[in-house]
Design an enzyme around this catalytic site. Structure first.
Site, PDB file in Angstrom:
ATOM      1  N   THR A 196      16.900  12.040  -9.761  1.00 21.16           N
ATOM      2  CA  THR A 196      17.306  11.155 -10.937  1.00 21.16           C
ATOM      3  C   THR A 196      18.479  10.595 -10.878  1.00 21.16           C
ATOM      4  O   THR A 196      18.900   9.473 -10.456  1.00 21.16           O
ATOM      5  CB  THR A 196      17.449  12.084 -12.211  1.00 21.16           C
ATOM      6  OG1 THR A 196      17.850  13.158 -11.971  1.00 21.16           O
ATOM      7  CG2 THR A 196      15.625  12.637 -12.585  1.00 21.16           C
ATOM      8  N   LYS A 227      16.298  18.759  -6.037  1.00 22.14           N
ATOM      9  CA  LYS A 227      17.198  17.686  -6.878  1.00 22.14           C
ATOM     10  C   LYS A 227      18.153  18.309  -8.014  1.00 22.14           C
ATOM     11  O   LYS A 227      17.799  19.590  -8.445  1.00 22.14           O
ATOM     12  CB  LYS A 227      16.232  16.473  -7.489  1.00 22.14           C
ATOM     13  CG  LYS A 227      15.512  17.252  -8.442  1.00 22.14           C
ATOM     14  CD  LYS A 227      15.847  17.309 -10.078  1.00 22.14           C
ATOM     15  CE  LYS A 227      16.497  16.279 -10.557  1.00 22.14           C
ATOM     16  NZ  LYS A 227      17.277  16.506 -11.774  1.00 22.14           N
ATOM     17  N   THR A 238      19.528  21.799 -14.235  1.00 27.12           N
ATOM     18  CA  THR A 238      18.443  20.736 -14.295  1.00 27.12           C
ATOM     19  C   THR A 238      18.222  20.416 -13.032  1.00 27.12           C
ATOM     20  O   THR A 238      18.733  19.696 -12.162  1.00 27.12           O
ATOM     21  CB  THR A 238      18.829  19.426 -14.710  1.00 27.12           C
ATOM     22  OG1 THR A 238      18.923  19.495 -16.256  1.00 27.12           O
ATOM     23  CG2 THR A 238      17.810  18.276 -14.978  1.00 27.12           C
ATOM     24  N   GLU A 328      27.505  15.230 -10.280  1.00 25.46           N
ATOM     25  CA  GLU A 328      27.841  13.968 -10.943  1.00 25.46           C
ATOM     26  C   GLU A 328      29.358  13.813 -10.969  1.00 25.46           C
ATOM     27  O   GLU A 328      30.047  14.639 -11.839  1.00 25.46           O
ATOM     28  CB  GLU A 328      27.201  13.995 -12.341  1.00 25.46           C
ATOM     29  CG  GLU A 328      25.712  14.025 -12.348  1.00 25.46           C
ATOM     30  CD  GLU A 328      24.844  14.040 -13.728  1.00 25.46           C
ATOM     31  OE1 GLU A 328      23.720  13.693 -13.800  1.00 25.46           O
ATOM     32  OE2 GLU A 328      25.587  14.675 -14.667  1.00 25.46           O
ATOM     33  N   ASN A 469      27.216  10.774 -18.127  1.00 27.36           N
ATOM     34  CA  ASN A 469      26.399  11.362 -19.076  1.00 27.36           C
ATOM     35  C   ASN A 469      26.668  10.727 -20.368  1.00 27.36           C
ATOM     36  O   ASN A 469      25.752  11.090 -21.330  1.00 27.36           O
ATOM     37  CB  ASN A 469      26.815  12.887 -19.122  1.00 27.36           C
ATOM     38  CG  ASN A 469      26.352  13.624 -17.999  1.00 27.36           C
ATOM     39  OD1 ASN A 469      25.121  13.977 -17.972  1.00 27.36           O
ATOM     40  ND2 ASN A 469      27.033  13.931 -16.938  1.00 27.36           N
ATOM     41  N   THR A 474      20.457   5.563 -21.724  1.00 26.00           N
ATOM     42  CA  THR A 474      20.405   3.993 -21.759  1.00 26.00           C
ATOM     43  C   THR A 474      20.383   3.369 -20.379  1.00 26.00           C
ATOM     44  O   THR A 474      20.128   2.068 -20.008  1.00 26.00           O
ATOM     45  CB  THR A 474      21.434   3.583 -22.523  1.00 26.00           C
ATOM     46  OG1 THR A 474      22.775   3.775 -22.229  1.00 26.00           O
ATOM     47  CG2 THR A 474      21.151   3.770 -24.022  1.00 26.00           C
TER      48      THR A 474
END
Length: 474
Positions: A196, A227, A238, A328, A469, A474
């Site tokens: 992702t 992942k 996640t 991230e 995040n 979007t």
């Protein structure tokens, strides 16, 4: 008085939208390319594929449907999230394994782009549809019909609270089956299909032998992909993980080995302290490397079990650490060692407390040797997690140091001691600055009250984490 925003500005803002998906080309950051394997040795009897569906309408070409299959019935086991809002695929995979007793598993079907979490009965139906459709591709007229129902595990990852475009996914499962292969490119493409916000696919493979005389001369293989880049913290995150081996294993041994390995690897990583709805690490063992006559299944005891536990734990640690390296917006990979604790659970609880502290993580990002934040995180570790509130942490016995990693440019300068037996040290700020310039860093905490230890792997917090995040949906 409110000020209206010109339509041209609103239009420009709408156009400035970031999209995060698994990269297929040289867009992988230069610093991460070294973690992507250029070759591999993969277990016999397993075939994989990555296929484009377009789960997210913006995805026009990236693979987002992964299929991992065994050419024969395999034993399967999985460890799932402890989040109360368990996603539909978690519930379905657990049901498949429970009904079959972990036997007769043929595949794992995975989509990225939508988590199929908190989607009600419709989401459950969609997950069963994925499992059933994948299972149907392995039906052979020459074999008796399987009366135990679907034999495919299912996983999903992506945005929570949205229904899958299930018709699009189901229509591509036959293509995913047709694309199955066992070469390195197929495994790498499959690893990309489950990504992702990951900036690189996470794939490892290895070979190993077992010490038992019945396994003499047999080389076994183990491969894994995972992942995850955000919403990462035990138990679990996640995070999806798939492990495959061609070694023969009993169902009970496989479940025990996987649980033990996950507890020392995927349950010891933290990026942001958030535990997700979809976490699943599953393992399949098909015994394809040798016949059962020459190498009976590994049972839940003995020297082969002990050896396999060590092999699988080490492999799982290396695989899970790739998740942290791709945190991230992360710029650092931080190992937190807590030593000389009263118990292993104490050491893990304190390491976890440090790993999820936003103040520790932002200080590391800012290259600030603010060790007081580390002490603070040690001190507020939940008393309910400690063996003895009065003895688990004794300030006058606590030591904290920065230790250069193996790849540190300043390794020869040695350990930088920050706190010794509760007494602050005169910190060489220039030395600290050099250490904090490194990508890898070790934070060493010596509690001085026992003999047990625990380790966590984490990363820093950057401005980019908030950016990613803030516009994820979007």
């Amino acid at each position: 008085m409110a000020t209206s925003i010109p339509s041209s500005a609103r239009s420009a803002a709408r156009q400035f939208v970031r999209h995060y998906s698994a990269p297929l080309d040289s867009s992988i950051p230069a610093s991460k390319v070294k973690y992507v394997p250029t070759s591999g040795t993969y277990p016999k009897g397993f075939l994989v594929s990555g296929t484009h569906v377009g789960v997210k309408p913006a995805n026009k070409s990236h693979p987002d449907l992964a299929l991992i299959a065994s050419d024969r019935p395999a034993f399967g086991a999985a460890v799932f999230t402890t989040n109360k809002f368990q996603a539909a695929p978690v519930q379905v995979s657990r049901s498949v394994l429970d009904k079959r007793g972990g036997a007769g598993i043929r595949s794992i079907i995975i989509n990225s782009g939508c988590a199929n979490a908190v989607t009600g009965q419709g989401g459950i139906d969609d997950a069963w549809a994925m499992s059933s459709t994948a299972s149907s591709t392995f039906q052979q007229s020459s074999q008796p019909e399987d009366q135990m129902g679907p034999n495919s595990l299912v996983m999903s990852t992506g945005v929570i609270g949205q229904r899958l475009p299930i018709k699009k996914i189901l229509s591509k499962i036959s293509a995913a089956h047709s694309n199955l292969a066992n070469d390195h490119n197929a495994w790498l493409t499959t690893a990309k299909a489950i990504c992702t916000t990951d900036t690189f696919p996470k794939l490892l493979s290895t070979t190993f032998t077992l010490p038992g005389s019945q396994h003499e001369g047999v080389e076994y293989r183990l491969a894994g992909m995972t992942k995850g880049a955000g919403m990462i913290h035990p138990n679990m995150a996640t995070l999806l993980g798939i492990l495959c081996t061609d070694a023969p294993m009993s169902s009970s041994a496989l479940h025990s080995l996987l649980t033990s390995a996950v507890n020392k690897s995927f349950n010891c990583i933290s990026i942001d302290g958030d535990t997700s709805t979809n976490d699943t690490v599953a393992m399949l063992a098909n015994g394809a490397a040798s016949s059962s006559a020459s190498a009976p299944p590994i049972s839940a005891d003995g020297e082969d079990y002990t050896a396999m536990s060590s092999i699988l734990t080490d492999f799982s640690q290396r695989l899970s650490q790739l998740v942290v390296r791709d945190g991230e917006g992360a710029t650092k990979f931080v190992t937190i060692n807590v030593r000389n604790a009263l118990s292993e659970s104490d050491a893990r609880a304190i390491a976890s407390s440090i790993a999820r502290s936003p103040l520790v993580k932002t200080a590391l990002y800012g290259k600030d040797a603010n060790w007081g934040r580390i002490l603070c995180a040690i001190g507020y570790t939940s008393p309910s997690l400690l063996s003895s509130v009065g003895e688990s942490v004794i300030p006058s016995k606590t030591n904290v140091s920065f230790v250069p990693a193996e790849n540190s440019k300043s390794k020869e300068e040695g350990v930088l001691r920050l706190l010794v037996d509760g007494e602050p040290q005169q910190v060489d700020e220039e030395r600290a600055a050099r250490l904090l310039e490194d990508e890898d860093l070790i934070v060493d905490v010596d509690l001085g009250v026992g003999k047990e230890e625990g380790t966590y792997w984490t990363c820093d917090f950057s401005h980019e984490y908030v950016t990613i995040n803030g516009d994820y949906r979007t």
